[in-house]
Motif scaffolding. Structure first.
Motif, PDB file in Angstrom:
ATOM      1  N   ARG A 380     -10.681   5.729  -1.275  1.00 26.73           N
ATOM      2  CA  ARG A 380      -9.574   5.514  -2.182  1.00 26.73           C
ATOM      3  C   ARG A 380      -8.512   6.211  -2.343  1.00 26.73           C
ATOM      4  O   ARG A 380      -8.266   7.419  -2.125  1.00 26.73           O
ATOM      5  CB  ARG A 380     -10.347   5.808  -3.554  1.00 26.73           C
ATOM      6  CG  ARG A 380     -11.838   5.043  -3.866  1.00 26.73           C
ATOM      7  CD  ARG A 380     -12.360   5.532  -5.124  1.00 26.73           C
ATOM      8  NE  ARG A 380     -13.655   4.868  -5.393  1.00 26.73           N
ATOM      9  CZ  ARG A 380     -14.441   4.699  -6.587  1.00 26.73           C
ATOM     10  NH1 ARG A 380     -14.087   5.381  -7.318  1.00 26.73           N
ATOM     11  NH2 ARG A 380     -15.675   4.174  -6.561  1.00 26.73           N
ATOM     12  N   GLU A 381      -7.426   5.474  -2.120  1.00 24.91           N
ATOM     13  CA  GLU A 381      -6.102   5.947  -1.940  1.00 24.91           C
ATOM     14  C   GLU A 381      -5.088   5.239  -2.719  1.00 24.91           C
ATOM     15  O   GLU A 381      -5.200   3.884  -2.968  1.00 24.91           O
ATOM     16  CB  GLU A 381      -5.446   6.057  -0.657  1.00 24.91           C
ATOM     17  CG  GLU A 381      -6.303   6.809   0.421  1.00 24.91           C
ATOM     18  CD  GLU A 381      -5.880   8.334   0.322  1.00 24.91           C
ATOM     19  OE1 GLU A 381      -4.945   8.678  -0.382  1.00 24.91           O
ATOM     20  OE2 GLU A 381      -6.666   9.081   0.799  1.00 24.91           O
ATOM     21  N   LEU A 447      -5.914  -1.268   7.193  1.00 22.74           N
ATOM     22  CA  LEU A 447      -7.145  -0.824   6.207  1.00 22.74           C
ATOM     23  C   LEU A 447      -8.101  -1.413   6.826  1.00 22.74           C
ATOM     24  O   LEU A 447      -8.703  -2.622   6.349  1.00 22.74           O
ATOM     25  CB  LEU A 447      -6.915  -1.163   5.024  1.00 22.74           C
ATOM     26  CG  LEU A 447      -5.497  -0.511   4.341  1.00 22.74           C
ATOM     27  CD1 LEU A 447      -5.059  -0.920   3.093  1.00 22.74           C
ATOM     28  CD2 LEU A 447      -5.491   0.988   4.407  1.00 22.74           C
ATOM     29  N   VAL A 448      -8.733  -0.975   7.782  1.00 21.23           N
ATOM     30  CA  VAL A 448      -9.973  -1.537   8.510  1.00 21.23           C
ATOM     31  C   VAL A 448     -11.322  -1.503   7.949  1.00 21.23           C
ATOM     32  O   VAL A 448     -11.903  -2.378   7.642  1.00 21.23           O
ATOM     33  CB  VAL A 448      -9.983  -1.399  10.021  1.00 21.23           C
ATOM     34  CG1 VAL A 448     -11.268  -1.969  10.724  1.00 21.23           C
ATOM     35  CG2 VAL A 448      -8.635  -1.885  10.916  1.00 21.23           C
ATOM     36  N   GLN A 449     -11.515  -0.059   7.633  1.00 22.26           N
ATOM     37  CA  GLN A 449     -12.737   0.312   6.857  1.00 22.26           C
ATOM     38  C   GLN A 449     -12.639   0.315   5.422  1.00 22.26           C
ATOM     39  O   GLN A 449     -11.560  -0.103   4.744  1.00 22.26           O
ATOM     40  CB  GLN A 449     -13.138   1.778   7.102  1.00 22.26           C
ATOM     41  CG  GLN A 449     -13.221   1.968   8.587  1.00 22.26           C
ATOM     42  CD  GLN A 449     -14.567   1.298   9.155  1.00 22.26           C
ATOM     43  OE1 GLN A 449     -15.537   1.231   8.662  1.00 22.26           O
ATOM     44  NE2 GLN A 449     -14.406   0.987  10.598  1.00 22.26           N
ATOM     45  N   PHE A 452     -10.270   1.303  -1.204  1.00 22.13           N
ATOM     46  CA  PHE A 452      -9.556   0.651  -2.478  1.00 22.13           C
ATOM     47  C   PHE A 452      -8.192   1.336  -2.336  1.00 22.13           C
ATOM     48  O   PHE A 452      -8.191   2.514  -2.514  1.00 22.13           O
ATOM     49  CB  PHE A 452     -10.591   1.210  -3.472  1.00 22.13           C
ATOM     50  CG  PHE A 452     -11.806   0.723  -3.777  1.00 22.13           C
ATOM     51  CD1 PHE A 452     -11.928  -0.610  -4.260  1.00 22.13           C
ATOM     52  CD2 PHE A 452     -12.960   1.584  -3.506  1.00 22.13           C
ATOM     53  CE1 PHE A 452     -13.311  -1.083  -4.358  1.00 22.13           C
ATOM     54  CE2 PHE A 452     -14.119   1.005  -3.481  1.00 22.13           C
ATOM     55  CZ  PHE A 452     -14.419  -0.309  -3.994  1.00 22.13           C
ATOM     56  N   VAL A 453      -7.084   0.404  -2.473  1.00 26.30           N
ATOM     57  CA  VAL A 453      -5.983   0.749  -2.723  1.00 26.30           C
ATOM     58  C   VAL A 453      -5.463   0.716  -4.287  1.00 26.30           C
ATOM     59  O   VAL A 453      -5.673  -0.478  -5.149  1.00 26.30           O
ATOM     60  CB  VAL A 453      -4.820  -0.252  -1.955  1.00 26.30           C
ATOM     61  CG1 VAL A 453      -3.312   0.131  -2.244  1.00 26.30           C
ATOM     62  CG2 VAL A 453      -5.106  -0.303  -0.366  1.00 26.30           C
ATOM     63  N   TYR A 470       0.582   7.935 -14.957  1.00 27.72           N
ATOM     64  CA  TYR A 470       1.522   7.887 -14.296  1.00 27.72           C
ATOM     65  C   TYR A 470       2.513   6.624 -14.948  1.00 27.72           C
ATOM     66  O   TYR A 470       1.995   5.405 -14.750  1.00 27.72           O
ATOM     67  CB  TYR A 470       1.368   7.739 -12.788  1.00 27.72           C
ATOM     68  CG  TYR A 470       0.700   8.595 -12.371  1.00 27.72           C
ATOM     69  CD1 TYR A 470       1.037  10.012 -11.985  1.00 27.72           C
ATOM     70  CD2 TYR A 470      -0.724   8.898 -12.029  1.00 27.72           C
ATOM     71  CE1 TYR A 470       0.389  11.105 -11.586  1.00 27.72           C
ATOM     72  CE2 TYR A 470      -1.586   9.675 -11.481  1.00 27.72           C
ATOM     73  CZ  TYR A 470      -0.746  10.808 -11.267  1.00 27.72           C
ATOM     74  OH  TYR A 470      -1.617  11.863 -10.729  1.00 27.72           O
ATOM     75  N   ALA A 471       3.745   6.890 -15.214  1.00 25.97           N
ATOM     76  CA  ALA A 471       4.659   5.908 -15.837  1.00 25.97           C
ATOM     77  C   ALA A 471       5.071   4.914 -14.577  1.00 25.97           C
ATOM     78  O   ALA A 471       5.191   5.655 -13.815  1.00 25.97           O
ATOM     79  CB  ALA A 471       5.755   6.492 -16.523  1.00 25.97           C
ATOM     80  N   GLY A 472       5.030   3.647 -15.037  1.00 24.58           N
ATOM     81  CA  GLY A 472       5.566   2.964 -14.029  1.00 24.58           C
ATOM     82  C   GLY A 472       4.593   2.163 -13.355  1.00 24.58           C
ATOM     83  O   GLY A 472       4.735   1.314 -12.513  1.00 24.58           O
ATOM     84  N   LEU A 473       3.320   2.798 -13.385  1.00 22.65           N
ATOM     85  CA  LEU A 473       1.983   2.195 -12.621  1.00 22.65           C
ATOM     86  C   LEU A 473       1.226   1.575 -13.540  1.00 22.65           C
ATOM     87  O   LEU A 473       1.194   1.773 -14.781  1.00 22.65           O
ATOM     88  CB  LEU A 473       1.658   3.196 -11.903  1.00 22.65           C
ATOM     89  CG  LEU A 473       2.571   4.267 -10.654  1.00 22.65           C
ATOM     90  CD1 LEU A 473       1.586   4.997 -10.120  1.00 22.65           C
ATOM     91  CD2 LEU A 473       3.212   3.117  -9.606  1.00 22.65           C
ATOM     92  N   THR A 474       0.291   0.845 -12.803  1.00 25.03           N
ATOM     93  CA  THR A 474      -0.876   0.588 -13.787  1.00 25.03           C
ATOM     94  C   THR A 474      -2.254   0.683 -13.021  1.00 25.03           C
ATOM     95  O   THR A 474      -2.392   1.405 -11.982  1.00 25.03           O
ATOM     96  CB  THR A 474      -0.925  -1.326 -13.609  1.00 25.03           C
ATOM     97  OG1 THR A 474      -1.010  -1.582 -12.217  1.00 25.03           O
ATOM     98  CG2 THR A 474       0.469  -1.645 -14.339  1.00 25.03           C
ATOM     99  N   GLU A 475      -3.207   0.642 -14.015  1.00 27.64           N
ATOM    100  CA  GLU A 475      -4.541   0.848 -13.481  1.00 27.64           C
ATOM    101  C   GLU A 475      -5.217  -0.454 -12.793  1.00 27.64           C
ATOM    102  O   GLU A 475      -5.923  -1.369 -13.246  1.00 27.64           O
ATOM    103  CB  GLU A 475      -5.603   1.166 -14.515  1.00 27.64           C
ATOM    104  CG  GLU A 475      -5.235   2.563 -15.438  1.00 27.64           C
ATOM    105  CD  GLU A 475      -6.019   3.441 -16.006  1.00 27.64           C
ATOM    106  OE1 GLU A 475      -7.055   2.674 -16.542  1.00 27.64           O
ATOM    107  OE2 GLU A 475      -5.847   4.128 -16.485  1.00 27.64           O
ATOM    108  N   ARG A 476      -4.772  -0.470 -11.533  1.00 24.40           N
ATOM    109  CA  ARG A 476      -5.012  -1.789 -10.678  1.00 24.40           C
ATOM    110  C   ARG A 476      -5.617  -1.037  -9.479  1.00 24.40           C
ATOM    111  O   ARG A 476      -5.110  -0.184  -8.978  1.00 24.40           O
ATOM    112  CB  ARG A 476      -3.927  -2.591 -10.658  1.00 24.40           C
ATOM    113  CG  ARG A 476      -4.330  -3.743  -9.646  1.00 24.40           C
ATOM    114  CD  ARG A 476      -2.889  -4.546  -9.396  1.00 24.40           C
ATOM    115  NE  ARG A 476      -3.091  -5.606  -8.753  1.00 24.40           N
ATOM    116  CZ  ARG A 476      -2.120  -6.656  -8.134  1.00 24.40           C
ATOM    117  NH1 ARG A 476      -0.798  -6.310  -8.520  1.00 24.40           N
ATOM    118  NH2 ARG A 476      -2.239  -7.514  -7.305  1.00 24.40           N
ATOM    119  N   PHE A 477      -6.564  -1.740  -8.790  1.00 17.50           N
ATOM    120  CA  PHE A 477      -6.866  -1.758  -7.192  1.00 17.50           C
ATOM    121  C   PHE A 477      -7.160  -3.215  -6.576  1.00 17.50           C
ATOM    122  O   PHE A 477      -7.416  -3.956  -7.110  1.00 17.50           O
ATOM    123  CB  PHE A 477      -7.988  -0.884  -7.120  1.00 17.50           C
ATOM    124  CG  PHE A 477      -9.448  -1.424  -7.467  1.00 17.50           C
ATOM    125  CD1 PHE A 477     -10.003  -2.253  -6.477  1.00 17.50           C
ATOM    126  CD2 PHE A 477     -10.205  -1.215  -8.643  1.00 17.50           C
ATOM    127  CE1 PHE A 477     -11.082  -3.142  -6.832  1.00 17.50           C
ATOM    128  CE2 PHE A 477     -11.386  -1.865  -8.860  1.00 17.50           C
ATOM    129  CZ  PHE A 477     -11.834  -2.798  -7.989  1.00 17.50           C
TER     130      PHE A 477
END
Length: 586
Positions: A380-381, A447-449, A452-453, A470-477
């Motif tokens: 997860r990154e 991203l072979v293996q 989760f981005v 974190y402002a400007g980001l969303t909870e999305r993967f």
């Protein structure tokens, strides 16, 4: 040509007698029924071209020529007419079979070489895929849905009339019903010791040359039925696909989700940013759109009180065709009330792992030469950290300065610059859009293996909840395996005012892309794959539903076609879609 040579050989090769049969069995005729032939067919057969002379096997072409194909079809049409002239119907209504070929192969393995099990009375049906004659014996191989078995034919086990039918009218490709006992030959080949048969379907066209198979890739997709006959392993892909879909349903039901159906024809195309197919409803006198996602209607179900829902359905996007993209494809979308995107990460792992175990029985296996491990937990990154790792650029440092972000992106190898700069980069209206362009160019394929981005920019995630930290980001993967996006999930946006504002901004972005595209098209002759000429409008009914109140929820979409590609070691999405969309033949 193989089928033609086999037919010609069958007219000069007979069968040897080695076993007597009862009078009742010998008297049983073919159960075929008389049907009149059309005048057109009869006229066609009056001038039958002679069959071409045999050729050396090594000099055959990989596919049957048009003239050979027409000659074989004419010969077989002649056989159909001759059968009907004798009172037999070469297109039967049914056949009572007692076993599949697999059941016979598994049930009689104990026989010794040369042993006959006379007490066994079995009946099978399938397609003739091979035929060999040796003196007075004929061997045929029949294939059904489960496998193959040999037919062992001796003249004395058939009536004189049946023997003549077998000799003169059966070709490779015909569908045959056969009954008799079981025998294992001296060479150890389990066989149906044939005592009776019926032509169930007379094949008019020859199968591909068995020494080359069907190798034309375009023809394999265009005539999938021939592909499945010539390459039986192709059917295994679709069996695996069915198993995957079944396992997904079992998984969803085990977690308390219910399956629902939502409209394919919609008044507004929403739930994703994609070019829709547009059609016109005559009675309603209005345009309708084939859905580009099931998301907005499934969320309406959450508003209505269903707390765990999912839909497996066909999605339609009027965009490019590639090894990863087909204009229609299958997804599962699921929504769960009172959960966030962390819950969907766990659900994604559970679904993929269960499907892998159902199809492979293990969590490590090969995909296109690379070993993939599905053992949990998966990596997860964040998108920002992955881009920085790949390019050295920290897009957090640009703040809202989109021009500085574009300038940094232009300096990267692989990003086009100058007059040929990509339209996508030109039309990026925010740092978040530039970040996404760089991610797609430099990171996705690595991203072979399973990875989760996480935490996508708000500008490219109009349906995701703002990140709580974190402002400007969303909870999305997005989930990537083998460099391909498999799934996309959010903590769902439930604020109706924020949702309306996001949609309005999305429309502005769309219009900006359309303007940029029009500017490029005025100076360059390009295709319309990125055409933004279609209109985008607000789904007012969905926005109204949010104003009634949707519970906090998470949702996810998984691409079933891409998941099946991964689990069947298929390089192209066309390999896992039975009838993919193809270009018109010239």
């Amino acid at each position: 040509m193989e089928a033609l040579r086999a037919w010609r050989a069958s007219n000069v090769l007979g069968f040897a007698a080695s076993r007597a049969v009862t009078a009742a069995s010998a008297a049983r005729p073919l159960r075929l029924h008389l049907r009149c032939c059309s005048a057109a067919a009869a006229t066609t057969n009056q001038k039958q071209p002679p069959p071409p002379p045999p050729q050396d096997r090594r000099r055959r072409s990989a596919s049957t020529s048009t003239s050979d194909r027409d000659s074989i079809r004419a010969i077989r049409l002649k056989k159909v007419e001759e059968l009907r002239g004798k009172g037999y119907e070469p297109y039967a209504y049914k056949w009572d079979r007692t076993h599949t070929t697999k059941e016979l192969q598994e049930g009689y393995t104990h026989l010794e070489n040369g042993e006959v099990c006379e007490e066994a009375a079995v009946s099978i049906a399938g397609r003739i895929v091979a035929r060999r004659a040796f003196g007075k014996l004929v061997f045929m191989t029949v294939r059904d849905d489960t496998g193959t078995i040999q037919l062992y034919c001796e003249k004395d086990n058939l009536t004189e009339e049946q023997f003549e039918q077998l000799k003169a009218f059966i070709d490779i490709g015909d569908i045959l019903g056969a009954s008799g006992s079981i025998k294992k030959t001296e060479k150890g080949e389990l066989s149906l010791y044939m005592k009776n048969f019926e032509i169930l379907t007379k094949s008019l066209l020859p199968l591909p040359d068995k020494y080359h198979g069907l190798t034309d890739v375009d023809k394999r997709y265009r005539q999938r039925y021939v592909d499945m006959i010539a390459n039986p392993e192709v059917a295994d892909v679709f069996r695996t696909r069915a198993k995957v879909v079944s396992e997904i349903r079992k998984t969803m039901e085990s977690f308390g989700f219910i399956e629902v159906e939502t409209p394919v024809l919609q008044g507004a195309a929403g739930g994703a940013e994609a070019r829709p197919f547009i059609t016109y409803h005559n009675s309603l006198q209005r345009d309708l759109y084939l859905r580009i996602a099931t998301e907005l209607h499934l969320k309406r179900m959450l508003v209505g009180g269903l707390e765990r829902v999912y839909e497996i359905g066909r999605i339609f996007r009027n965009e490019g065709i590639s090894t990863r993209h087909n204009p229609e494809f299958t997804t599962i979308e699921m929504y769960e009330a009172y959960s966030d995107y962390e819950s969907m990460m766990n659900m994604a792992e559970e679904i993929v792992v269960r499907c892998a175990m159902a199809t492979h029985g293990k969590l490590k296996f090969d995909y296109q030469g690379t070993e993939i491990s599905l053992e949990r937990p998966w990596r997860r990154e964040t998108m920002h950290s992955l881009v920085k790792e790949a390019t050295g650029i920290d897009f957090n440092s640009f703040g809202q300065d989109v021009e500085s972000a574009k300038s940094a992106a232009r300096g990267l190898p692989g990003i086009k610059v100058g007059s040929s700069e990509s339209t996508s980069l030109q039309s990026c209206s925010s740092v978040g859009h530039v970040l996404n362009e760089v991610f797609e160019t430099f990171v996705e394929s690595t991203l072979v293996q399973p990875t989760f981005v996480l935490d996508y920019p708000v500008e490219i995630s109009p349906l995701a909840k703002p990140h709580r930290s974190y402002a400007g980001l969303t909870e999305r993967f997005e989930l990537f395996i083998c460099g391909r996006e498999i799934g996309n999930a959010f903590s769902e946006l439930t604020d109706p005012i924020d949702q309306r504002r996001r949609f309005e901004n999305q429309i502005k972005q769309h219009n900006a892309k359309r303007a940029a595209r029009a500017k490029v098209k005025s100076t360059e002759d390009q295709g319309d794959e990125d055409d933004y000429s279609y209109e985008v409008c607000l789904d007012e009914d969905f926005l109204t539903s949010l104003e009634y109140g949707m519970p906090p929820a998470s949702g996810m979409g998984l691409g079933i076609d891409r998941l099946v590609m991964f689990l069947t070691n298929s390089a192209s999405i066309r390999d896992v879609i039975a009838f993919p969309v193809l270009k018109i033949q010239q």
